[in-house]
Design a protein around this motif. Structure first.
Motif, mmCIF file in Angstrom:
data_model
loop_
_atom_site.group_PDB
_atom_site.id
_atom_site.type_symbol
_atom_site.label_atom_id
_atom_site.label_comp_id
_atom_site.label_asym_id
_atom_site.label_seq_id
_atom_site.Cartn_x
_atom_site.Cartn_y
_atom_site.Cartn_z
ATOM 1 N N CYS A 1 0.839 -1.207 0.000
ATOM 2 C CA CYS A 1 0.000 0.000 0.000
ATOM 3 C C CYS A 1 0.872 1.254 0.000
ATOM 4 O O CYS A 1 1.790 1.383 0.798
ATOM 5 C CB CYS A 1 -0.915 -0.010 1.209
ATOM 6 N N THR A 2 0.558 2.171 -0.882
ATOM 7 C CA THR A 2 1.343 3.404 -0.993
ATOM 8 C C THR A 2 0.754 4.543 -0.174
ATOM 9 O O THR A 2 1.235 5.665 -0.258
ATOM 10 C CB THR A 2 1.410 3.876 -2.446
ATOM 11 N N GLU A 3 -0.334 4.238 0.528
ATOM 12 C CA GLU A 3 -1.019 5.274 1.324
ATOM 13 C C GLU A 3 -1.449 6.460 0.467
ATOM 14 O O GLU A 3 -1.503 7.597 0.936
ATOM 15 C CB GLU A 3 -0.120 5.748 2.478
ATOM 16 N N CYS A 4 -1.772 6.164 -0.775
ATOM 17 C CA CYS A 4 -2.137 7.260 -1.674
ATOM 18 C C CYS A 4 -3.536 7.785 -1.377
ATOM 19 O O CYS A 4 -3.879 8.905 -1.736
ATOM 20 C CB CYS A 4 -2.059 6.805 -3.128
ATOM 21 N N GLY A 5 -4.370 6.939 -0.761
ATOM 22 C CA GLY A 5 -5.701 7.395 -0.373
ATOM 23 C C GLY A 5 -6.709 7.473 -1.505
ATOM 24 O O GLY A 5 -7.799 8.005 -1.338
ATOM 25 N N ARG A 6 -6.367 6.917 -2.657
ATOM 26 C CA ARG A 6 -7.357 6.897 -3.736
ATOM 27 C C ARG A 6 -8.583 6.106 -3.296
ATOM 28 O O ARG A 6 -9.706 6.448 -3.629
ATOM 29 C CB ARG A 6 -6.770 6.266 -4.986
ATOM 30 N N CYS A 7 -8.346 5.013 -2.581
ATOM 31 C CA CYS A 7 -9.448 4.182 -2.098
ATOM 32 C C CYS A 7 -10.378 5.005 -1.209
ATOM 33 O O CYS A 7 -11.586 5.060 -1.424
ATOM 34 C CB CYS A 7 -8.907 2.979 -1.337
ATOM 35 N N ALA B 1 -10.373 1.661 -7.237
ATOM 36 C CA ALA B 1 -9.514 2.851 -7.291
ATOM 37 C C ALA B 1 -8.042 2.532 -7.061
ATOM 38 O O ALA B 1 -7.179 3.318 -7.429
ATOM 39 C CB ALA B 1 -9.978 3.865 -6.248
ATOM 40 N N CYS B 2 -7.758 1.404 -6.446
ATOM 41 C CA CYS B 2 -6.376 1.161 -6.014
ATOM 42 C C CYS B 2 -5.439 0.922 -7.192
ATOM 43 O O CYS B 2 -5.667 0.029 -7.999
ATOM 44 C CB CYS B 2 -6.311 -0.028 -5.065
ATOM 45 N N PRO B 3 -4.375 1.694 -7.269
ATOM 46 C CA PRO B 3 -3.453 1.546 -8.399
ATOM 47 C C PRO B 3 -2.609 0.273 -8.340
ATOM 48 O O PRO B 3 -1.951 -0.069 -9.320
ATOM 49 C CB PRO B 3 -2.558 2.786 -8.301
ATOM 50 N N ILE C 1 -7.480 0.868 6.943
ATOM 51 C CA ILE C 1 -7.510 -0.588 7.139
ATOM 52 C C ILE C 1 -6.144 -1.172 6.750
ATOM 53 O O ILE C 1 -5.541 -1.949 7.492
ATOM 54 C CB ILE C 1 -8.629 -1.240 6.280
ATOM 55 N N MET C 2 -5.646 -0.756 5.590
ATOM 56 C CA MET C 2 -4.366 -1.285 5.128
ATOM 57 C C MET C 2 -3.214 -0.823 6.029
ATOM 58 O O MET C 2 -2.311 -1.599 6.350
ATOM 59 C CB MET C 2 -4.092 -0.871 3.676
ATOM 60 N N MET C 3 -3.255 0.426 6.452
ATOM 61 C CA MET C 3 -2.183 0.939 7.321
ATOM 62 C C MET C 3 -2.201 0.240 8.672
ATOM 63 O O MET C 3 -1.151 -0.048 9.256
ATOM 64 C CB MET C 3 -2.338 2.456 7.487
HETATM 65 S S1 SF4 Z 1 -5.669 3.012 -3.116
HETATM 66 FE FE1 SF4 Z 1 -4.443 1.164 -2.706
HETATM 67 S S2 SF4 Z 1 -2.357 1.907 -2.463
HETATM 68 FE FE2 SF4 Z 1 -3.691 3.712 -2.307
HETATM 69 S S3 SF4 Z 1 -4.065 3.916 -0.103
HETATM 70 FE FE3 SF4 Z 1 -5.718 2.684 -0.922
HETATM 71 S S4 SF4 Z 1 -5.060 0.567 -0.658
HETATM 72 FE FE4 SF4 Z 1 -3.240 1.854 -0.413
#
Ligand code: SF4
Ligand code: SF4
Lengths: 434, 261
Positions: free
Chosen positions: A303-309, A377-379, A327-329
């Motif tokens: 996870c890049t913590e980009c927050g697109r999700c 959305a997740c890249p 959730i991922m963090m």
């Molecule tokens: S979109 Fe994917 S990579 Fe970006 S914060 Fe969410 S889970 Fe992480």
């Protein structure tokens, strides 16, 4: 000679720390449940090629995708130069590729410089987006000081490394005219702009500048490689396995629980396959990371913590506590914590904490509409919803702790075979009415 | 309305071409029962050899699975599969995207293999084959309609085109919301949210979505899911727009244009 020895030593220290860190991460991921990987390998490779290597999903948002692509290509191509650095460092040579490549070498060096400047610009824009324009997705609740700092450290480090290359090339170009040891590269497009700044200095000082920049760049890169394993920047590696292992089923499919199938089939008097003892988990669903599939744990490191999700999540958009990025963090933080515990020779996961409740609350998981916007959305093809469902399973089946309205719905299903309190006999009434 | 059931047909030694899976909302929800009837009228008018399970149908188990109760889901699923396989069902159409998703994607590993269509896909087929005559097509001609993507149809199963193709057959002026297709915003009811209050937040999801739909200026919001129907209808009421703006299912729009109501 001293420099060579120092360099070997540097590489050894780096290798030691990197290996240790890779093993740590591998061991924490292995805490998870092993799940069979199904589906055609070709399709998995295709996903990896398109999504991780080809950045396909990034292009849903063009501006960040373009800037990210600059950094990404810069990273890959400039690594070729790092290869030269390493060989030079070990052999005590200088620009060892130059004689072999002839005039192509200076073309390549110019390409690197363009990319270095591209990276500089992209990082600068990213810094502005994060810190000046303050894009909301970089400032939501889970983006506490560390994740924000982490992102800034990465961007600034990348910029400093690129500046080191340019500065080194500038000093190098002056030295080329003063000393035959310095292989001529011809005039380099960007770094030559720095020449007037350095030109008046003495040769020893310039040698120092060139060496300093060289060492700075290479130790910087090596140090950065260690740093990223503690950072969201690990996605540059983990995106590859993660896209490979990403599920291939339609997004609406929720994974089946074969253990439950066996039990229910037995209850219904149907032929149950498999022996009951086989792969029976300690409990249903997930309470902690060791209950989750390894793919979900790997995803946490990707996870890049980009927050697109989160920026597409209907629950989050309307002020609910749920954030798929969080959730991922949380999974990653818990993994790191468990790893630290294990290495300290202590309790590992038995530290009185669990992923559910100590990291992720019930309020969060109860808010999910399973709409799949996050996964879409997740890249890097992460699916936060899978984790949410596993946690819900634990709550519903191990604790009977689902929200009361859901328990009532379960009861209706058991008695009327419909989620509402209507008698089964009325099911066909619609045809009689008008 | 005389709707054939599978048990009747089987007793007569007949079997239908397709099973119409009505779903719980289609059977019990007052508003969605109208959709069920509209779709059944279309099937009858097109002389499709179909049947329903009637009182033998039970919930697919979708909300139980999504709320975490895998036992209950599988109880429902395995019972339904036994029933469907017992009748030798091959092809199913349903007006509920949740039933569609569960039957299509989640029953196969449990032994239920069927060709499953959502009613938007089936309607599109019938239109393409000329089996639906839009006698009253003027009804929606040039009128502004916006389509709200159901998550379980769209993102979950990639069905974006069929519902739009159905609306195009009405020669309506289809206007898209900013968040549409793969980026469509959920109505807020999926994942068993339909069966409980929303968690604490600062806005209802359906209000957010309804505002977006209203901002297109459409006078009809087309939906293809019973939960979306409830959520968007409530949203329109909350915005006090129920006089000007109607929320309709695709089947209702087609049935109206066929003069079947
Ligand atoms: S979109 Fe994917 S990579 Fe970006 S914060 Fe969410 S889970 Fe992480
Ligand atoms: S599936 Fe759940 S977590 Fe993901 S975007 Fe939808 S509501 Fe949010």
């Amino acid at each position: 000679m001293i420099q060579q020895l120092l360099f070997v030593l540097t590489l050894l220290v780096f290798g030691y720390f990197l290996r240790r860190r890779i093993l740590q991460i591998r061991n924490t991921i292995r805490l998870g449940r092993q799940v069979p990987v199904t589906g055609p390998v070709a399709q998995r490779l295709r996903n990896m090629l398109l999504v991780a290597f080809g950045q396909k999903k990034m292009f849903a948002r063009f501006i960040p995708a373009f800037l990210h692509l600059l950094i990404y290509i810069g990273f890959i191509v400039i690594n070729l130069e790092v290869l030269e650095f390493v060989i030079d460092g070990l052999a005590g040579t200088h620009r060892i590729f130059a004689p072999f490549l002839g005039s192509l070498y200076s073309v390549l060096m110019n390409v690197f410089e363009f990319l270095a400047v591209g990276v500089l610009v992209a990082c600068a824009v990213f810094l502005v987006r994060r810190n000046v324009l303050r894009l909301p997705r970089f400032w939501s609740a889970e983006m506490t000081s560390w994740p924000r700092l982490d992102a800034n450290i990465i961007l600034i480090t990348e910029m400093v490394l690129m500046l080191a290359i340019l500065k080194m090339n500038a000093a190098d170009q002056i030295l080329q005219q003063r000393d035959a040891h310095y292989t001529p590269t011809g005039k380099l497009f960007f770094s030559s702009l720095f020449i007037p700044l350095l030109e008046d200095y003495s040769t020893p000082f310039l040698i120092f500048v060139e060496r300093f920049a060289w060492w700075f760049h290479i130790t910087g890169i090596l140090g950065f490689a260690i740093y990223i394993t503690y950072s969201k920047h690990l996605h540059i590696f983990m995106a590859f396995p993660n896209t490979y292992y990403a599920r291939l089923e339609p997004a609406g499919y929720i994974s089946n629980m074969p253990v439950v199938t066996r039990e229910v089939k037995t209850m219904l008097g149907l032929q149950a396959e498999g022996t009951p003892a086989e792969d029976v988990p300690a409990h249903f669903g997930a309470k902690d990371i060791n209950d989750l599939p390894r793919t979900s744990l790997m995803a946490a490191y990707a996870c890049t913590e980009c927050g697109r999700c989160t920026s597409e999540c209907p629950a989050n958009l309307t002020g609910k506590k749920l954030s798929p990025r969080k959730i991922m963090m949380d999974v990653r933080d818990r993994l790191e914590e468990a790893g630290r515990n294990l290495r300290a020779g202590t309790k590992g996961l038995d530290d009185g904490k669990t992923l559910l409740d100590h990291y992720i609350t019930r309020e969060e998981i109860n808010a999910c509409t399973t709409c799949n916007a996050c996964a879409e959305a997740c890249p890097v093809l992460i699916n936060p919803m899978e984790i949410i469902i596993e946690l819900r399973r634990y709550v519903a089946m191990e604790e009977s702790g689902a929200p009361p309205a859901w328990n009532a719905m379960f009861q209706n299903l058991e008695t009327n075979f419909a989620p509402w309190k209507f008698p089964a006999a009325d099911r066909f009434n619609w045809a009689k009415e008008n | 309305m005389k709707i054939p059931t599978l048990s009747e047909l089987t007793a007569k030694g007949q079997s239908p071409d397709i099973l119409f899976w009505v779903g719980c909302a289609g059977s019990y929800d007052e508003r969605y029962k109208r959709v069920t009837r509209a779709f059944a009228r279309i099937l009858l008018a097109a002389e499709i050899k179909f049947a329903v399970l009637g009182t033998e149908e039970t919930c697919t188990g979708d909300p139980a699975r999504r709320a975490g109760n895998e036992f209950l889901f599988q109880m429902q699923a395995l019972n339904n599969i036994q029933l469907l396989n017992g009748y030798g069902v091959k092809k199913i159409v349903t007006a509920c995207p949740h039933c569609f998703n569960t039957l299509k994607n989640e029953y196969p590993v449990l032994g239920g293999h069927y060709e499953v269509l959502h009613h938007s896909q089936f309607l599109q087929q019938l239109i393409n084959e000329g089996r639906i005559k839009l006698t009253d097509a003027n009804h929606y001609q040039g009128r502004k309609i916006t389509y709200h993507d159901s998550c379980y149809l769209g993102r979950a199963n990639g069905v974006y085109h069929a519902p739009r193709a159905v609306l195009q057959a009405l020669e309506a002026d289809l206007v898209e919301m900013k968040r549409c297709k793969s980026r469509g915003l959920c109505c807020g009811a999926g994942g068993a949210q339909m069966f409980k209050d929303a968690e604490k937040g600062n806005k209802e999801i359906n209000h957010e979505r309804t505002e977006e739909a209203l901002s297109t200026g459409a006078t009809t919001i087309a939906v293809a899911c019973p939960f979306c129907m409830t959520m968007i209808t409530d949203g329109v009421k909350a915005k006090e727009k129920e006089q000007e703006v109607k929320v309709k299912d695709l089947a209702e729009l087609i049935a109206e244009a066929q003069g079947l109501t």
